[in-house]
Design a protein around this motif. Structure first.
Motif, short mmCIF file in Angstrom:
data_model
loop_
_atom_site.label_atom_id
_atom_site.label_comp_id
_atom_site.label_asym_id
_atom_site.label_seq_id
_atom_site.Cartn_x
_atom_site.Cartn_y
_atom_site.Cartn_z
N GLU A 168 0.85 -1.19 0.00
CA GLU A 168 0.00 0.00 0.00
C GLU A 168 0.89 1.24 0.00
N VAL A 169 0.52 2.23 -0.79
CA VAL A 169 1.26 3.49 -0.85
C VAL A 169 0.40 4.59 -0.24
N GLY A 170 0.99 5.36 0.66
CA GLY A 170 0.30 6.50 1.25
C GLY A 170 -0.84 6.12 2.17
N PRO A 171 -0.60 5.29 3.19
CA PRO A 171 -1.69 4.84 4.06
C PRO A 171 -2.27 5.92 4.96
N GLY A 172 -1.49 6.99 5.23
CA GLY A 172 -1.99 8.03 6.13
C GLY A 172 -2.34 7.43 7.49
N PRO A 173 -3.52 7.77 8.03
CA PRO A 173 -3.90 7.23 9.33
C PRO A 173 -4.27 5.75 9.31
N GLY A 174 -4.36 5.16 8.13
CA GLY A 174 -4.54 3.71 8.05
C GLY A 174 -5.94 3.20 7.78
N GLY A 175 -6.79 4.02 7.18
CA GLY A 175 -8.14 3.54 6.89
C GLY A 175 -8.15 2.35 5.94
N LEU A 176 -7.48 2.47 4.82
CA LEU A 176 -7.43 1.35 3.87
C LEU A 176 -6.58 0.21 4.43
N THR A 177 -5.55 0.55 5.20
CA THR A 177 -4.70 -0.48 5.81
C THR A 177 -5.55 -1.40 6.68
N ARG A 178 -6.37 -0.81 7.53
CA ARG A 178 -7.27 -1.61 8.37
C ARG A 178 -8.15 -2.51 7.50
N ALA A 179 -8.71 -1.92 6.44
CA ALA A 179 -9.63 -2.67 5.59
C ALA A 179 -8.94 -3.86 4.93
N LEU A 180 -7.72 -3.66 4.46
CA LEU A 180 -6.98 -4.75 3.83
C LEU A 180 -6.76 -5.90 4.80
N LEU A 181 -6.43 -5.57 6.04
CA LEU A 181 -6.21 -6.61 7.05
C LEU A 181 -7.52 -7.27 7.46
N LEU A 182 -8.57 -6.48 7.60
CA LEU A 182 -9.87 -7.05 7.94
C LEU A 182 -10.41 -7.97 6.85
N GLU A 183 -10.05 -7.67 5.59
CA GLU A 183 -10.50 -8.49 4.48
C GLU A 183 -9.62 -9.73 4.28
N VAL B 74 2.79 -10.26 -5.21
CA VAL B 74 2.08 -9.28 -4.39
C VAL B 74 1.04 -8.54 -5.21
N ARG B 75 0.14 -7.90 -4.49
CA ARG B 75 -0.82 -6.98 -5.11
C ARG B 75 -0.55 -5.59 -4.56
N ILE B 76 -0.75 -4.59 -5.37
CA ILE B 76 -0.66 -3.22 -4.90
C ILE B 76 -2.09 -2.68 -4.82
N VAL B 77 -2.48 -2.22 -3.66
CA VAL B 77 -3.79 -1.62 -3.44
C VAL B 77 -3.55 -0.30 -2.73
N ALA B 78 -3.99 0.80 -3.33
CA ALA B 78 -3.63 2.09 -2.75
C ALA B 78 -4.57 3.21 -3.16
N ASN B 79 -4.79 4.10 -2.19
CA ASN B 79 -5.40 5.40 -2.46
C ASN B 79 -4.24 6.33 -2.74
N LEU B 80 -3.82 6.40 -4.00
CA LEU B 80 -2.58 7.10 -4.34
C LEU B 80 -2.70 8.61 -4.17
N PRO B 81 -1.67 9.23 -3.62
CA PRO B 81 -1.64 10.71 -3.63
C PRO B 81 -1.70 11.18 -5.09
N TYR B 82 -2.61 12.10 -5.38
CA TYR B 82 -2.83 12.50 -6.77
C TYR B 82 -1.57 13.01 -7.45
N ASN B 83 -0.69 13.67 -6.68
CA ASN B 83 0.46 14.32 -7.32
C ASN B 83 1.54 13.34 -7.77
N ILE B 84 1.45 12.07 -7.36
CA ILE B 84 2.44 11.09 -7.81
C ILE B 84 1.80 9.86 -8.44
N ALA B 85 0.49 9.88 -8.63
CA ALA B 85 -0.22 8.69 -9.08
C ALA B 85 0.23 8.22 -10.47
N THR B 86 0.31 9.14 -11.43
CA THR B 86 0.69 8.73 -12.79
C THR B 86 2.13 8.27 -12.88
#
Length: 285
Positions: free
Chosen positions: A53-68, A118-130
């Protein structure tokens, strides 16, 4: 109740760690666990999966990935303020989360994968996404070290990735993405879902690597598409003169009408042109 589910709400985590979003880092946080779990599931069944995961911040998606059900998540975060919040998630899921402070654009992802698929799953920061996407797609080694990419983009960028010939969004990014992957725009995410809300709608795109990708040096394809779309209103017989003094015979060899414009040519046509460019460079060497 799972220890992950007992963690405090993300709004409390953000307040406790002074994690107000920073515009300079392209931060927009997703706090709705139902939405983050939907994004996590978009990466396919996660049971036993290794996820980056790239750019987890406070970990919202991180939690979700582990819960799933992800067996392990490696999260790369540039903002040191977020590391204590991620450490709390790690404590709730012992041995399943590795948080790395670092620059996502300078990370050696193949080394992180360590021979695991591996899989990459991320809410990418817009300024580096492309740049991140193109870096993963144009890796010098193929087949890729990743099984899939499930990524958040601005809707405008997502539409460019999946665009088809003849559409206004079709261009260099679509050709590069569709050369080596099969991209799918899964669903849109409204601005109001984020804290703070951005000024644009976002979208989730899933990209799966193609096993039948044509063997090319990425730079060749980038060179040909840059020339063709650099003057996209012109016919190819004119726009490609920066590469060939007489483009018409090259285009005819590739099965492309010289009077076509770049946005009319399918991905396969550009792959053929890039192959011819490579071949001729080899002859000149």
């Amino acid at each position: 109740m799972d220890a992950l589910e007992k963690l405090p709400p993300l709004r409390e985590v953000i307040a406790a760690h002074d994690l107000s979003a920073r515009k300079a880092l392209g931060q927009n946080f997703l706090l709705d666990i139902n939405l983050t779990r939907r994004i996590a599931r978009s990466g396919g069944p996660l049971s036993g999966a290794h996820v980056i995961e790239v750019g987890p911040g406070p970990g919202g998606l991180t939690r979700a990935l582990l819960l799933e059900g992800a067996s392990h998540v490696t999260a790369i975060e540039r903002d040191a303020r977020a590391l204590p919040a991620l450490a709390e998630i790690s404590q709730a899921a012992p041995g399943r989360l590795t948080a790395i402070e670092g620059d996502a654009l300078a990370t050696d992802y193949a080394a992180l994968a360590a021979d695991k698929r591996v899989r990459i799953v991320a809410n990418l920061p817009y300024n580096i996404a492309t740049p991140l996407l193109t870096g993963w797609i144009t890796s010098s080694s193929w087949p890729s070290w990743w099984d899939s990419l499930t990524l958040m983009f601005q809707l405008e960028v997502a539409e460019r990735i999946v665009a088809t010939p003849g559409s206004k969004n079709y261009g260099r990014l679509a050709i590069l993405a569709q050369w080596r992957t099969r991209p799918h725009l899964l669903f849109e995410v409204p601005a109001r879902a984020f804290t703070p809300p951005p000024k644009v709608t976002s979208a989730i795109v899933r990209l799966e690597p193609r096993t039948d990708a044509v063997a090319l040096v990425p730079r060749s394809l980038e060179t040909v598409t840059a020339a063709a779309f650099g003057q996209r209103r012109k016919m190819l017989r004119s726009s490609l003169r920066s590469l060939w003094n007489e483009p018409e015979p090259v285009l005819e060899r590739a099965g492309i009408d010289p009077q076509m414009r770049a946005e009319q040519v399918p991905v396969e046509g550009f792959l053929t042109l890039a192959g011819i460019w490579e071949e001729q460079l080899g002859k000149r060497a």
